[in-house]
Design a protein around this motif. Structure first.
Motif, PDB file in Angstrom:
ATOM      1  N   PHE A  14       0.835  -1.198   0.000  1.00 50.45           N
ATOM      2  CA  PHE A  14       0.000   0.000   0.000  1.00 50.45           C
ATOM      3  C   PHE A  14       0.876   1.257   0.000  1.00 50.45           C
ATOM      4  O   PHE A  14       0.659   2.170  -0.802  1.00 50.45           O
ATOM      5  CB  PHE A  14      -0.943  -0.005   1.205  1.00 50.45           C
ATOM      6  CG  PHE A  14      -1.893   1.158   1.218  1.00 50.45           C
ATOM      7  CD1 PHE A  14      -3.108   1.074   0.561  1.00 50.45           C
ATOM      8  CD2 PHE A  14      -1.576   2.330   1.871  1.00 50.45           C
ATOM      9  CE1 PHE A  14      -3.999   2.150   0.551  1.00 50.45           C
ATOM     10  CE2 PHE A  14      -2.449   3.413   1.876  1.00 50.45           C
ATOM     11  CZ  PHE A  14      -3.657   3.320   1.206  1.00 50.45           C
ATOM     12  N   ALA A  15       1.854   1.304   0.886  1.00 46.52           N
ATOM     13  CA  ALA A  15       2.742   2.481   0.961  1.00 46.52           C
ATOM     14  C   ALA A  15       3.517   2.653  -0.342  1.00 46.52           C
ATOM     15  O   ALA A  15       3.731   3.774  -0.807  1.00 46.52           O
ATOM     16  CB  ALA A  15       3.703   2.345   2.136  1.00 46.52           C
ATOM     17  N   HIS A  16       3.898   1.541  -0.950  1.00 46.68           N
ATOM     18  CA  HIS A  16       4.646   1.593  -2.206  1.00 46.68           C
ATOM     19  C   HIS A  16       3.771   2.099  -3.356  1.00 46.68           C
ATOM     20  O   HIS A  16       4.156   3.008  -4.078  1.00 46.68           O
ATOM     21  CB  HIS A  16       5.203   0.203  -2.523  1.00 46.68           C
ATOM     22  CG  HIS A  16       5.816   0.089  -3.869  1.00 46.68           C
ATOM     23  ND1 HIS A  16       6.984   0.742  -4.208  1.00 46.68           N
ATOM     24  CD2 HIS A  16       5.433  -0.609  -4.971  1.00 46.68           C
ATOM     25  CE1 HIS A  16       7.289   0.452  -5.465  1.00 46.68           C
ATOM     26  NE2 HIS A  16       6.367  -0.362  -5.949  1.00 46.68           N
ATOM     27  N   THR A  17       2.586   1.528  -3.507  1.00 44.96           N
ATOM     28  CA  THR A  17       1.741   1.875  -4.645  1.00 44.96           C
ATOM     29  C   THR A  17       1.018   3.201  -4.467  1.00 44.96           C
ATOM     30  O   THR A  17       0.816   3.933  -5.429  1.00 44.96           O
ATOM     31  CB  THR A  17       0.704   0.775  -4.953  1.00 44.96           C
ATOM     32  OG1 THR A  17      -0.107   0.545  -3.798  1.00 44.96           O
ATOM     33  CG2 THR A  17       1.376  -0.508  -5.390  1.00 44.96           C
ATOM     34  N   GLN A  18       0.630   3.532  -3.262  1.00 44.37           N
ATOM     35  CA  GLN A  18      -0.143   4.751  -3.036  1.00 44.37           C
ATOM     36  C   GLN A  18       0.718   5.932  -2.623  1.00 44.37           C
ATOM     37  O   GLN A  18       0.383   7.070  -2.911  1.00 44.37           O
ATOM     38  CB  GLN A  18      -1.225   4.512  -1.974  1.00 44.37           C
ATOM     39  CG  GLN A  18      -2.200   3.427  -2.342  1.00 44.37           C
ATOM     40  CD  GLN A  18      -2.777   3.598  -3.734  1.00 44.37           C
ATOM     41  OE1 GLN A  18      -3.307   4.648  -4.069  1.00 44.37           O
ATOM     42  NE2 GLN A  18      -2.648   2.579  -4.553  1.00 44.37           N
ATOM     43  N   THR A  89      -5.257  -3.301  -2.796  1.00 48.89           N
ATOM     44  CA  THR A  89      -3.987  -3.843  -2.314  1.00 48.89           C
ATOM     45  C   THR A  89      -4.182  -5.238  -1.728  1.00 48.89           C
ATOM     46  O   THR A  89      -3.405  -6.155  -2.014  1.00 48.89           O
ATOM     47  CB  THR A  89      -3.362  -2.897  -1.269  1.00 48.89           C
ATOM     48  OG1 THR A  89      -3.215  -1.593  -1.847  1.00 48.89           O
ATOM     49  CG2 THR A  89      -2.011  -3.397  -0.802  1.00 48.89           C
ATOM     50  N   VAL A  90      -5.213  -5.419  -0.928  1.00 45.17           N
ATOM     51  CA  VAL A  90      -5.515  -6.745  -0.372  1.00 45.17           C
ATOM     52  C   VAL A  90      -5.784  -7.729  -1.503  1.00 45.17           C
ATOM     53  O   VAL A  90      -5.276  -8.857  -1.502  1.00 45.17           O
ATOM     54  CB  VAL A  90      -6.714  -6.674   0.604  1.00 45.17           C
ATOM     55  CG1 VAL A  90      -7.167  -8.070   1.018  1.00 45.17           C
ATOM     56  CG2 VAL A  90      -6.357  -5.844   1.835  1.00 45.17           C
ATOM     57  N   LEU A  91      -6.573  -7.318  -2.486  1.00 44.67           N
ATOM     58  CA  LEU A  91      -6.902  -8.195  -3.613  1.00 44.67           C
ATOM     59  C   LEU A  91      -5.670  -8.570  -4.426  1.00 44.67           C
ATOM     60  O   LEU A  91      -5.538  -9.717  -4.859  1.00 44.67           O
ATOM     61  CB  LEU A  91      -7.938  -7.534  -4.518  1.00 44.67           C
ATOM     62  CG  LEU A  91      -9.355  -7.478  -3.958  1.00 44.67           C
ATOM     63  CD1 LEU A  91     -10.230  -6.589  -4.836  1.00 44.67           C
ATOM     64  CD2 LEU A  91      -9.950  -8.882  -3.849  1.00 44.67           C
ATOM     65  N   ARG A  92      -4.787  -7.634  -4.643  1.00 47.70           N
ATOM     66  CA  ARG A  92      -3.581  -7.927  -5.423  1.00 47.70           C
ATOM     67  C   ARG A  92      -2.749  -9.017  -4.760  1.00 47.70           C
ATOM     68  O   ARG A  92      -2.315  -9.968  -5.418  1.00 47.70           O
ATOM     69  CB  ARG A  92      -2.739  -6.670  -5.607  1.00 47.70           C
ATOM     70  CG  ARG A  92      -3.292  -5.741  -6.655  1.00 47.70           C
ATOM     71  CD  ARG A  92      -2.532  -4.442  -6.718  1.00 47.70           C
ATOM     72  NE  ARG A  92      -2.797  -3.775  -7.995  1.00 47.70           N
ATOM     73  CZ  ARG A  92      -2.617  -2.489  -8.201  1.00 47.70           C
ATOM     74  NH1 ARG A  92      -2.168  -1.698  -7.231  1.00 47.70           N
ATOM     75  NH2 ARG A  92      -2.879  -1.966  -9.392  1.00 47.70           N
ATOM     76  N   LEU A  93      -2.523  -8.891  -3.469  1.00 49.13           N
ATOM     77  CA  LEU A  93      -1.706  -9.885  -2.777  1.00 49.13           C
ATOM     78  C   LEU A  93      -2.419 -11.227  -2.673  1.00 49.13           C
ATOM     79  O   LEU A  93      -1.805 -12.280  -2.870  1.00 49.13           O
ATOM     80  CB  LEU A  93      -1.303  -9.369  -1.392  1.00 49.13           C
ATOM     81  CG  LEU A  93      -0.278  -8.248  -1.417  1.00 49.13           C
ATOM     82  CD1 LEU A  93      -0.142  -7.615  -0.039  1.00 49.13           C
ATOM     83  CD2 LEU A  93       1.075  -8.753  -1.911  1.00 49.13           C
ATOM     84  N   ALA A  94      -3.712 -11.205  -2.385  1.00 49.00           N
ATOM     85  CA  ALA A  94      -4.468 -12.461  -2.277  1.00 49.00           C
ATOM     86  C   ALA A  94      -4.561 -13.162  -3.629  1.00 49.00           C
ATOM     87  O   ALA A  94      -4.419 -14.389  -3.712  1.00 49.00           O
ATOM     88  CB  ALA A  94      -5.855 -12.195  -1.707  1.00 49.00           C
TER      89      ALA A  94
END
Length: 151
Positions: A14-18, A89-94
């Protein structure tokens, strides 16, 4: 332990992408923050968990285009610009984990929903559950390939 590792990966991504923070810097910062947090589930974040979180981040980064395309094809009625950035972000990792890691589907989806509930909005858990359920059905139906899962 793996729930905390997934949470660490989510916070760093999240910190990286946002926030535009370098991924390694975001990881170190998230790890530092989580080291001092109390966990209501009693899970600790040990070296194995830290390594797992790093593997999820590196795996997503290596397969980001494929994972994002799978999500675009799976999510109905939303595009990435409309979605909560936490949910995305949760969806990407899952989704990465569902496709490329041997983790069984049920606990993976359950933890993703818990993380979405903790960090997202009022309906985040239900949204994440619905998208990952659709992704699961696509995999089970043979539309998408996934690595074999552990028992």
């Amino acid at each position: 332990m793996l729930r905390r590792a997934r949470e660490l990966a989510m916070r760093a991504l999240f910190a990286h992408t946002q926030g535009g923070v370098d991924l390694e810097e975001a990881f170190r910062h998230a790890l530092e923050e989580m080291g001092g947090e109390e966990d209501s589930y009693g899970d600790s974040l040990d070296q194995e968990g830290v390594a797992f979180a790093r593997r999820l981040l590196e795996g997503y980064k290596a397969h980001a285009e494929e994972v994002d395309q799978v999500l675009r094809d799976t999510v109905e009625g939303w595009d990435f610009a409309q979605m909560s950035k936490t949910d995305l972000t949760v969806l990407r990792l899952a989704a990465y984990e569902m496709l490329y890691e041997p983790t069984p589907f049920a606990p993976l989806i359950e933890v993703a929903v818990k993380i979405a509930n903790r960090y997202g909005g009022e309906h985040s858990g239900a949204f994440v559950n619905g998208v990952l359920g659709r992704l699961y059905r696509r995999i089970q139906g043979g539309e998408l390939k996934a690595v074999p899962k552990e028992d």
